[in-house]
Design a protein around this motif. Structure first.
Motif, mmCIF file in Angstrom:
data_model
loop_
_atom_site.group_PDB
_atom_site.id
_atom_site.type_symbol
_atom_site.label_atom_id
_atom_site.label_comp_id
_atom_site.label_asym_id
_atom_site.label_seq_id
_atom_site.Cartn_x
_atom_site.Cartn_y
_atom_site.Cartn_z
ATOM 1 N N ARG A 1 7.167 -0.059 6.193
ATOM 2 C CA ARG A 1 6.805 1.361 6.289
ATOM 3 C C ARG A 1 8.066 2.200 6.452
ATOM 4 O O ARG A 1 8.779 2.077 7.444
ATOM 5 C CB ARG A 1 5.868 1.593 7.469
ATOM 6 N N VAL A 2 8.328 3.046 5.492
ATOM 7 C CA VAL A 2 9.479 3.954 5.537
ATOM 8 C C VAL A 2 9.000 5.291 6.077
ATOM 9 O O VAL A 2 8.178 5.967 5.463
ATOM 10 C CB VAL A 2 10.106 4.129 4.135
ATOM 11 N N GLU B 1 18.028 -0.203 -2.590
ATOM 12 C CA GLU B 1 18.325 -1.103 -1.472
ATOM 13 C C GLU B 1 17.114 -1.268 -0.559
ATOM 14 O O GLU B 1 16.891 -2.345 0.005
ATOM 15 C CB GLU B 1 19.532 -0.563 -0.691
ATOM 16 N N ILE B 2 16.323 -0.213 -0.400
ATOM 17 C CA ILE B 2 15.083 -0.337 0.382
ATOM 18 C C ILE B 2 14.152 -1.357 -0.270
ATOM 19 O O ILE B 2 13.553 -2.198 0.395
ATOM 20 C CB ILE B 2 14.384 1.036 0.515
ATOM 21 N N GLU C 1 15.086 -3.833 -2.176
ATOM 22 C CA GLU C 1 15.692 -5.149 -1.973
ATOM 23 C C GLU C 1 15.373 -5.679 -0.574
ATOM 24 O O GLU C 1 15.076 -6.874 -0.394
ATOM 25 C CB GLU C 1 17.208 -5.065 -2.166
ATOM 26 N N LEU C 2 15.452 -4.803 0.416
ATOM 27 C CA LEU C 2 15.132 -5.203 1.784
ATOM 28 C C LEU C 2 13.681 -5.651 1.883
ATOM 29 O O LEU C 2 13.381 -6.703 2.471
ATOM 30 C CB LEU C 2 15.397 -4.034 2.745
ATOM 31 N N ALA C 3 12.774 -4.876 1.308
ATOM 32 C CA ALA C 3 11.361 -5.234 1.356
ATOM 33 C C ALA C 3 11.099 -6.558 0.651
ATOM 34 O O ALA C 3 10.333 -7.398 1.141
ATOM 35 C CB ALA C 3 10.527 -4.126 0.722
ATOM 36 N N SER C 4 11.745 -6.750 -0.477
ATOM 37 C CA SER C 4 11.567 -7.997 -1.222
ATOM 38 C C SER C 4 12.037 -9.190 -0.401
ATOM 39 O O SER C 4 11.376 -10.235 -0.351
ATOM 40 C CB SER C 4 12.334 -7.922 -2.541
ATOM 41 N N TRP C 5 13.172 -9.044 0.247
ATOM 42 C CA TRP C 5 13.694 -10.136 1.087
ATOM 43 C C TRP C 5 12.743 -10.440 2.235
ATOM 44 O O TRP C 5 12.531 -11.598 2.599
ATOM 45 C CB TRP C 5 15.073 -9.759 1.621
ATOM 46 N N LEU C 6 12.130 -9.401 2.806
ATOM 47 C CA LEU C 6 11.197 -9.580 3.918
ATOM 48 C C LEU C 6 9.825 -10.067 3.452
ATOM 49 O O LEU C 6 8.987 -10.445 4.271
ATOM 50 C CB LEU C 6 11.026 -8.263 4.682
ATOM 51 N N VAL D 1 6.730 -1.936 -0.051
ATOM 52 C CA VAL D 1 7.219 -0.678 0.520
ATOM 53 C C VAL D 1 6.157 0.391 0.434
ATOM 54 O O VAL D 1 5.501 0.577 -0.597
ATOM 55 C CB VAL D 1 8.478 -0.193 -0.232
ATOM 56 N N VAL D 2 5.970 1.115 1.531
ATOM 57 C CA VAL D 2 5.160 2.344 1.516
ATOM 58 C C VAL D 2 5.985 3.452 2.157
ATOM 59 O O VAL D 2 6.730 3.218 3.108
ATOM 60 C CB VAL D 2 3.822 2.177 2.265
ATOM 61 N N GLY D 3 5.875 4.642 1.605
ATOM 62 C CA GLY D 3 6.572 5.789 2.157
ATOM 63 C C GLY D 3 7.947 6.013 1.607
ATOM 64 O O GLY D 3 8.653 6.907 2.089
ATOM 65 N N ILE D 4 8.378 5.236 0.610
ATOM 66 C CA ILE D 4 9.702 5.418 0.025
ATOM 67 C C ILE D 4 9.762 6.786 -0.634
ATOM 68 O O ILE D 4 8.783 7.229 -1.263
ATOM 69 C CB ILE D 4 10.014 4.294 -0.975
ATOM 70 N N PRO D 5 10.853 7.524 -0.481
ATOM 71 C CA PRO D 5 10.954 8.837 -1.106
ATOM 72 C C PRO D 5 10.697 8.778 -2.603
ATOM 73 O O PRO D 5 11.028 7.786 -3.265
ATOM 74 C CB PRO D 5 12.388 9.271 -0.804
ATOM 75 N N ALA D 6 10.079 9.824 -3.121
ATOM 76 C CA ALA D 6 9.721 9.862 -4.543
ATOM 77 C C ALA D 6 10.947 9.789 -5.415
ATOM 78 O O ALA D 6 12.059 10.169 -5.017
ATOM 79 C CB ALA D 6 8.951 11.147 -4.836
#
Length: 364
Positions: free
Chosen positions: A325-326, A346-347, A349-354, A358-363
């Motif tokens: 959740r961003v 990069e966000i 990439e972080l989510a993929s590693w985890l 991703v939800v809430g990533i800027p448009a």
């Protein structure tokens, strides 16, 4: 005397911390480059050691690889809150020999000499063991106003590790497993005298930081200053003299930039004064603040873009829901379109590693 611009100083620091596009090849190489990797169990995103290693190595890194390097290969050891390369063990043995330095610790250990012998004997006979498998035979209880009050076995194990008699053999989840030091540490290195070991630690520290002060604010266990090691330097617009590692200085001349989301416990930002002076970056970990007084979020991640720290990512891993959740991306300076794209990538990439969505990533 090297005369450095702020950009040169930043590039030296980023290069030393293995945060350029030329990523290190594996865990042992990365820990060796960093010299120390912080251990903190807070997992709003991921435990600090895993996050720090992922931010250098990238998608190939898996926590199980670190476990193997520590528990099977014995290429890395845990001591005083950090993972360290086993090749540096000889540098820390004199520190272990000199412990304890505080009178209350010394008095308690002297009063509990028989208890210490009992713990070591049980580990030697039956180790490795978890804390709960070791009986409390203390003569005097440990008194503290904090959570360690009367946790005699835990406190004795902690102290025996600092003294070098016991070592952390591994972990079962978050729980440490203990054994006698000779079964964990690679003790083939020749012993160093106090002066040579102190110089060696300072050299390793400067190599991992790239640029540091001769003296700085005192830190428990792991200092952030380097004495007269390296070469003197001045940084444009910053008062005082620094020390710079000449090898890192040369390497930073071919700087290859990338974007990274850093752990709040990352050594690039650990020294808040240095981060302010070199990167003009203000940062503190706000999880200890009441929610209404936070500016950047409970566990905001510093954002590195090329050689600048440009903002903070307020995000949290919701593992039950399978989501990253961003909440916000705080920009310390207005992001260009390229910066937005790099941070969004990069966000992901972080989510993929985890293993999260991703939800809430800027448009876009």
């Amino acid at each position: 005397m090297h005369e450095l611009t702020r950009k040169q100083a930043r590039r030296i620091a980023v290069t030393a911390q293995a945060l350029t596009a030329e990523r290190p090849g594996g865990i042992v190489e990365t820990v060796d480059a960093l010299s120390v990797v912080n251990i903190d169990p807070t997992a709003a995103i991921a435990p600090s050691a895993d996050h720090i290693l992922w931010s250098r190595i990238g998608w190939p890194y898996r926590p199980a690889d670190l476990t193997r390097a520590v528990e099977v290969d014995r290429a890395i050891f845990e001591w005083a809150g950090f993972y360290r390369p086993m090749t540096d063990l000889a540098l820390y043995l004199p520190v272990m020999r000199a412990w304890p330095v505080y009178r209350d610790q010394r008095d308690w250990m002297e009063a509990n000499a028989r208890f210490a012998d009992d713990v070591i004997a049980q580990l030697r006979a039956s180790g490795p063991l978890r804390t709960g498998e070791i009986p409390d035979t203390s003569q005097v209880s440990w008194k503290s106003s904090g959570w360690t009050n009367e946790r005699n076995v835990t406190q004795m194990l902690e102290f025996l590790v600092l003294r070098g008699d016991v070592a952390i053999a591994g972990r079962e989840g978050k729980e440490r497993v203990w054994d006698v030091a000779e079964r964990v540490y690679a003790l083939s290195s020749p012993e160093l005298g106090d002066e040579d070991a102190a110089r060696g630690r300072a050299e390793r520290r400067l190599g991992s930081l790239g640029i540091a002060r001769v003296k700085s604010v005192k830190q428990p266990v792991e200092p952030i200053d380097v004495g007269e090691i390296g070469e003197p330097a001045r940084v444009e617009g910053v008062r005082g003299v620094w020390r710079v590692d000449p090898v890192v200085l040369r390497a930073s001349g071919s700087f290859a930039p990338r974007t990274a989301l850093l752990s709040p416990f990352d050594r690039l930002v650990f020294d808040r004064t240095r981060a302010q002076e070199i990167f003009d970056f203000e940062y503190i970990v706000e999880m200890y603040k009441p929610a209404g007084r936070r500016r950047w979020g409970y566990f905001a991640l510093p954002i590195l873009y090329a050689d600048r720290l440009v903002g903070k990512l307020d995000a949290a891993a919701d593992r039950k829901a399978g989501l990253l959740r961003v909440h916000a991306v705080h920009e310390d300076e207005p992001f260009t379109a390229e910066m937005h794209d790099a941070v969004r990538a990069e966000i992901r990439e972080l989510a993929s590693w985890l293993g999260l969505e991703v939800v809430g990533i800027p448009a876009e």
